[in-house]
Design an enzyme around this catalytic site. Structure first.
Site, mmCIF file in Angstrom:
data_model
loop_
_atom_site.group_PDB
_atom_site.id
_atom_site.type_symbol
_atom_site.label_atom_id
_atom_site.label_comp_id
_atom_site.label_asym_id
_atom_site.label_seq_id
_atom_site.Cartn_x
_atom_site.Cartn_y
_atom_site.Cartn_z
ATOM 1 N N HIS A 86 0.450 13.196 8.271
ATOM 2 C CA HIS A 86 0.119 11.774 8.400
ATOM 3 C C HIS A 86 1.189 11.001 7.992
ATOM 4 O O HIS A 86 1.751 10.831 7.278
ATOM 5 C CB HIS A 86 -1.252 11.397 7.482
ATOM 6 C CG HIS A 86 -2.664 12.170 7.655
ATOM 7 N ND1 HIS A 86 -2.746 13.375 7.202
ATOM 8 C CD2 HIS A 86 -3.610 11.940 8.475
ATOM 9 C CE1 HIS A 86 -3.755 13.987 7.654
ATOM 10 N NE2 HIS A 86 -4.369 13.000 8.524
ATOM 11 N N ASP A 137 26.678 19.117 5.298
ATOM 12 C CA ASP A 137 27.317 18.579 6.252
ATOM 13 C C ASP A 137 28.604 17.616 5.908
ATOM 14 O O ASP A 137 29.800 18.027 6.640
ATOM 15 C CB ASP A 137 26.348 17.469 7.200
ATOM 16 C CG ASP A 137 27.080 16.894 8.500
ATOM 17 O OD1 ASP A 137 27.735 17.694 9.393
ATOM 18 O OD2 ASP A 137 27.147 15.823 8.500
#
Length: 171
Positions: A86, A137
């Site tokens: 949700h 990264d």
């Protein structure tokens, strides 16, 4: 599971409709309560990589600030990433990256808080996952063998089940 098998089971699976199809749970009748969840992860690396990040000597810039912001942003995007989550109004997202020379690497912890009809466990887990991926990264130019480990829910409060503390943390 075939439709016949699904109809013959007595397991109450809230994310499946009466035909066994995935559905978003209707939480409209649930009371809005304060809910909080904390998740954690570890990122393990070579001691040379750890030292370079600690002194701010990574080729892509500030590894830890970027990972922290990525975790916060990820928590806010959880409903767009996880199909049956949700969308929630998040009132607090805190992401901490703590250096751990014993790994060597970083302990990542995210705490997410809301006042809503459903919990924020997925938001906390998404925050630590994306923070860990961003750390990788940002540091992969230094080391490609960095390991992301032990993504887990630490605790949650609020809602029908109220408090949960992860008893399996030592494993």
């Amino acid at each position: 599971m075939t439709q016949d098998n699904f109809q013959n089971t007595s397991i109450d699976l809230t994310h499946l409709d009466h035909q066994g199809q995935a559905q978003m749970v209707d939480v409209s009748e649930k009371p809005s309560t304060v809910r909080q969840a904390t998740a954690a992860a570890r990122v393990r690396m070579l001691s040379e990589t750890f030292a370079a990040i600690q002194v701010g000597n990574a080729p892509k810039g500030d590894v830890l600030a970027t990972a922290r912001l990525a975790g916060i942003m990820a928590a806010k995007q959880t409903a767009n990433l996880i199909p049956l989550c949700h969308p929630l109004p998040l009132h607090k997202v805190e992401v901490l990256l703590t250096p751990d020379p014993q790994l060597p690497g970083y302990q990542i912890q995210a705490t997410v808080k809301t006042k809503a009809e459903t919990g924020v466990e997925m938001e906390a887990l998404t925050a630590v996952s994306v923070a860990a991926l961003t750390l990788y990264d940002m540091a992969k130019a230094l080391e490609k063998s960095i390991q992301i480990e032990s993504i887990r829910l630490i605790s949650k409060t609020g809602g029908k089940s109220d408090e949960f503390i992860n008893d399996l943390l030592g494993r």
